[in-house]
Design a protein around this motif. Structure first.
Motif, PDB file in Angstrom:
ATOM      1  N   VAL A  35       1.291  -1.305  -0.022  1.00  0.00           N
ATOM      2  CA  VAL A  35       0.344  -0.212  -0.243  1.00  0.00           C
ATOM      3  C   VAL A  35       1.007   1.016   0.315  1.00  0.00           C
ATOM      4  O   VAL A  35       0.683   1.745  -0.911  1.00  0.00           O
ATOM      5  N   LEU A  36       1.400   1.288   1.102  1.00  0.00           N
ATOM      6  CA  LEU A  36       2.765   2.961   0.595  1.00  0.00           C
ATOM      7  C   LEU A  36       3.652   2.793  -0.476  1.00  0.00           C
ATOM      8  O   LEU A  36       3.870   4.295  -0.858  1.00  0.00           O
ATOM      9  N   LEU A  37       4.323   1.376  -0.606  1.00  0.00           N
ATOM     10  CA  LEU A  37       4.322   1.724  -2.418  1.00  0.00           C
ATOM     11  C   LEU A  37       3.617   2.385  -2.995  1.00  0.00           C
ATOM     12  O   LEU A  37       4.359   2.590  -4.869  1.00  0.00           O
ATOM     13  N   SER A  38       2.685   1.876  -3.650  1.00  0.00           N
ATOM     14  CA  SER A  38       1.343   2.995  -4.721  1.00  0.00           C
ATOM     15  C   SER A  38       0.981   3.809  -4.319  1.00  0.00           C
ATOM     16  O   SER A  38       0.362   4.514  -5.074  1.00  0.00           O
ATOM     17  N   LEU A  39       1.363   4.423  -3.239  1.00  0.00           N
ATOM     18  CA  LEU A  39       0.665   5.832  -3.207  1.00  0.00           C
ATOM     19  C   LEU A  39       1.208   6.601  -3.778  1.00  0.00           C
ATOM     20  O   LEU A  39       0.735   7.606  -4.444  1.00  0.00           O
ATOM     21  N   PRO A  40       2.517   6.608  -4.002  1.00  0.00           N
ATOM     22  CA  PRO A  40       3.252   8.120  -4.836  1.00  0.00           C
ATOM     23  C   PRO A  40       2.368   7.950  -6.250  1.00  0.00           C
ATOM     24  O   PRO A  40       1.346   9.140  -6.636  1.00  0.00           O
ATOM     25  N   GLY A  41       2.514   6.888  -6.677  1.00  0.00           N
ATOM     26  CA  GLY A  41       1.845   6.694  -8.491  1.00  0.00           C
ATOM     27  C   GLY A  41       0.526   7.024  -8.544  1.00  0.00           C
ATOM     28  O   GLY A  41      -0.761   7.435  -8.994  1.00  0.00           O
ATOM     29  N   TYR A  42      -0.212   6.689  -7.064  1.00  0.00           N
ATOM     30  CA  TYR A  42      -1.797   7.146  -7.805  1.00  0.00           C
ATOM     31  C   TYR A  42      -2.723   8.243  -6.335  1.00  0.00           C
ATOM     32  O   TYR A  42      -3.508   8.731  -7.096  1.00  0.00           O
ATOM     33  N   ALA A  43      -2.417   7.615  -5.536  1.00  0.00           N
ATOM     34  CA  ALA A  43      -3.463   8.559  -4.529  1.00  0.00           C
ATOM     35  C   ALA A  43      -2.248   9.821  -4.432  1.00  0.00           C
ATOM     36  O   ALA A  43      -3.081  11.010  -4.457  1.00  0.00           O
ATOM     37  N   PHE A  44      -1.449   9.710  -4.751  1.00  0.00           N
ATOM     38  CA  PHE A  44      -0.484  11.677  -5.339  1.00  0.00           C
ATOM     39  C   PHE A  44      -0.388  11.816  -6.703  1.00  0.00           C
ATOM     40  O   PHE A  44       0.152  13.025  -6.983  1.00  0.00           O
ATOM     41  N   GLU A  48       5.026   9.698 -12.931  1.00  0.00           N
ATOM     42  CA  GLU A  48       7.026   7.879 -12.843  1.00  0.00           C
ATOM     43  C   GLU A  48       6.416   7.363 -11.574  1.00  0.00           C
ATOM     44  O   GLU A  48       7.056   6.333 -12.330  1.00  0.00           O
ATOM     45  N   TRP A  49       5.719   7.693 -11.113  1.00  0.00           N
ATOM     46  CA  TRP A  49       5.549   5.643  -9.987  1.00  0.00           C
ATOM     47  C   TRP A  49       4.545   5.216 -10.305  1.00  0.00           C
ATOM     48  O   TRP A  49       4.193   4.356  -9.998  1.00  0.00           O
ATOM     49  N   ARG A  50       3.768   5.233 -11.425  1.00  0.00           N
ATOM     50  CA  ARG A  50       2.943   4.618 -12.088  1.00  0.00           C
ATOM     51  C   ARG A  50       2.609   3.121 -11.685  1.00  0.00           C
ATOM     52  O   ARG A  50       2.123   2.575 -11.481  1.00  0.00           O
ATOM     53  N   LYS A  51       4.034   3.287 -12.290  1.00  0.00           N
ATOM     54  CA  LYS A  51       3.562   1.916 -12.843  1.00  0.00           C
ATOM     55  C   LYS A  51       4.234   0.759 -11.912  1.00  0.00           C
ATOM     56  O   LYS A  51       3.520  -0.384 -10.978  1.00  0.00           O
ATOM     57  N   LEU A  52       5.366   1.028 -11.156  1.00  0.00           N
ATOM     58  CA  LEU A  52       5.598   0.235  -9.536  1.00  0.00           C
ATOM     59  C   LEU A  52       4.064   0.396  -8.867  1.00  0.00           C
ATOM     60  O   LEU A  52       4.255  -0.648  -8.123  1.00  0.00           O
ATOM     61  N   GLY A  53       4.155   1.806  -8.886  1.00  0.00           N
ATOM     62  CA  GLY A  53       2.411   1.691  -7.385  1.00  0.00           C
ATOM     63  C   GLY A  53       1.532   1.067  -8.198  1.00  0.00           C
ATOM     64  O   GLY A  53       1.261  -0.059  -6.815  1.00  0.00           O
ATOM     65  N   ARG A  54       1.368  -0.019  -9.294  1.00  0.00           N
ATOM     66  CA  ARG A  54       0.586  -0.765  -9.557  1.00  0.00           C
ATOM     67  C   ARG A  54       1.336  -1.694  -9.477  1.00  0.00           C
ATOM     68  O   ARG A  54      -0.060  -2.999  -8.410  1.00  0.00           O
ATOM     69  N   VAL A  55       2.432  -2.741  -9.276  1.00  0.00           N
ATOM     70  CA  VAL A  55       2.426  -3.865  -8.820  1.00  0.00           C
ATOM     71  C   VAL A  55       2.672  -3.817  -7.288  1.00  0.00           C
ATOM     72  O   VAL A  55       2.149  -4.534  -6.810  1.00  0.00           O
ATOM     73  N   LEU A 156      -4.890   3.889   4.352  1.00  0.00           N
ATOM     74  CA  LEU A 156      -3.668   4.793   4.802  1.00  0.00           C
ATOM     75  C   LEU A 156      -3.345   4.802   6.427  1.00  0.00           C
ATOM     76  O   LEU A 156      -2.188   4.484   6.944  1.00  0.00           O
ATOM     77  N   ALA A 157      -4.725   5.485   6.285  1.00  0.00           N
ATOM     78  CA  ALA A 157      -4.988   5.239   8.135  1.00  0.00           C
ATOM     79  C   ALA A 157      -5.468   3.535   9.071  1.00  0.00           C
ATOM     80  O   ALA A 157      -5.028   3.362   9.729  1.00  0.00           O
TER      81      ALA A 157
END
Length: 377
Positions: A35-44, A48-55, A156-157
């Motif tokens: 979840v924490l790794l997905s937040l930059p690409g999706y929630a924010f 640039e972080w979208r593909k990593l966030g998807r995985v 996140l909460a």
């Protein structure tokens, strides 16, 4: 002259927390890390972080759905779970966990839907027998960054609460100095991030399009998380060696004479330092190796804490022996949980195919992407 004979009997106790507990804490930790790794690409909404966030989201979703099954199995009789809701126990971290886990899993499902909604809508435009189902699943909408952000804050909460309760429910056990430390929740979180980054590296290879930029970024994240693990572990060791805290000193004294624990300490150092050096020296092309070591070390940390910790007696001398049984409470249970996770991964990736595949970007492109991101920051 009378001779008095005093006979001292010590009871050998079997482990109360079985390998199911190891599986649960391992999987829920990977889910939180994902979840924490997905937040930059999706929630924010950082593309640039979208593909990593998807995985990372695949890691969070598959592990988050499998973890409660292992938890129910660890109750020895899964029907007991309703006791948590029938009895009001606000002083128990396990009782709080019975409320936090449903909240987290529900939030995770909603968050995953908001993130994958765009893909569902795109699949709904394809001429296939499932197009109508995809459109229904997307509820007629596509990407909505504001909705994703709100769902991301909720999950996140939930992730923060999971990290808090899973660490606290073990750290409050005063009878076991090895567990009774404020460092334990932090160690659980940092090693969970290590495992999540490692699983991202593995899935990037086998469940995504093996993007080299994603591999490089995930390896650098892994190196940072491993650095945090070494820092926290060093503080824990310093507290014990220099007598800063009596509990940590007792924990070290309890395992000091054990050859097995010395071997475990050497393993822990190697399993942390080796992937750190590899990830820093060669972040591209080593993802499978560093990923496998990272996932292994995250699992073995929990095995050492739970199973190894229970072999250290509360009273008496020596150590309790534990042999992994072959049945459901041992090896079969571990394999079964891994099989459940793999089944979930296959189902989710089958229902939600990987976006249009492309050839892996060359190393130069991966480095260029990282330089561009660094310049933007």
């Amino acid at each position: 002259m009378d001779t008095n004979i005093v006979e001292i009997i010590n009871v050998t106790r079997e482990v109360a927390w079985l390998p199911w507990a190891v599986q649960y804490f391992f999987l829920i930790g990977l889910s939180v890390g994902g979840v924490l790794l997905s937040l930059p690409g999706y929630a924010f909404a950082n593309d640039e972080w979208r593909k990593l966030g998807r995985v990372g989201l695949l890691v969070a979703l598959t592990c988050g759905l499998a973890a409660p099954v292992a938890l129910l199995s660890d109750l020895h009789q899964p029907g007991r779970f309703w006791h948590f809701y029938a009895v009001f126990r606000p002083t128990s971290w396990m009782w709080w966990g019975s409320l936090i886990i449903p909240f987290y899993v529900t939030g995770l499902l909603v968050y995953a839907w908001t993130c994958f909604r765009e893909e569902l809508q795109e699949h709904g435009r394809v001429d296939s027998h499932l197009a109508t189902l995809y459109r229904l699943a997307a509820l007629g909408g596509g990407r909505d960054d504001r909705l994703i952000r709100y769902a991301g804050l909720v999950v996140l909460a939930g992730a923060v609460l999971v990290a808090l309760y899973t660490g606290a429910e073990v750290a409050v056990v005063k009878a076991r100095p090895l567990w009774h430390t404020p460092f334990l929740p932090v160690q659980f979180l940092t090693t969970a991030l290590v495992g999540a980054a490692g699983l991202v590296l593995i899935l990037n290879r086998f469940a995504a399009d093996h993007d080299l930029a994603v591999e490089a970024r995930a390896n650098r994240l892994l190196a940072g998380f491993l650095g945090a693990v070494m820092a926290v572990g060093g503080l824990w060791l310093a507290f014990g060696l220099f007598g800063i805290d009596r509990t940590h000193t007792e924990a070290l004294e309890g395992v000091a004479n054990s050859e097995a624990w010395r071997v475990t300490a050497v393993w822990a150092v190697l399993a942390t330092v080796a992937p750190f050096v590899i990830a820093v020296a060669k972040p591209v092309g080593t993802g499978l190796l560093t990923g496998l070591i990272a996932v292994h070390s995250a699992w073995m940390f929990r095995w050492t804490v739970f199973i190894g910790g229970q072999t250290v007696p509360k009273t008496g001398a020596g150590f309790y022996e534990y042999a992994l049984p072959a049945g459901p409470d041992g090896l079969l249970g571990i394999i079964g949980t891994a099989g459940l996770w793999l089944f979930l991964l296959l189902v989710i990736t089958a229902v939600l195919p990987t976006p249009a595949r492309s050839a892996p970007r060359p190393v130069r492109a991966a480095h260029a992407a990282d330089r561009t991101m660094a310049a933007a920051e």
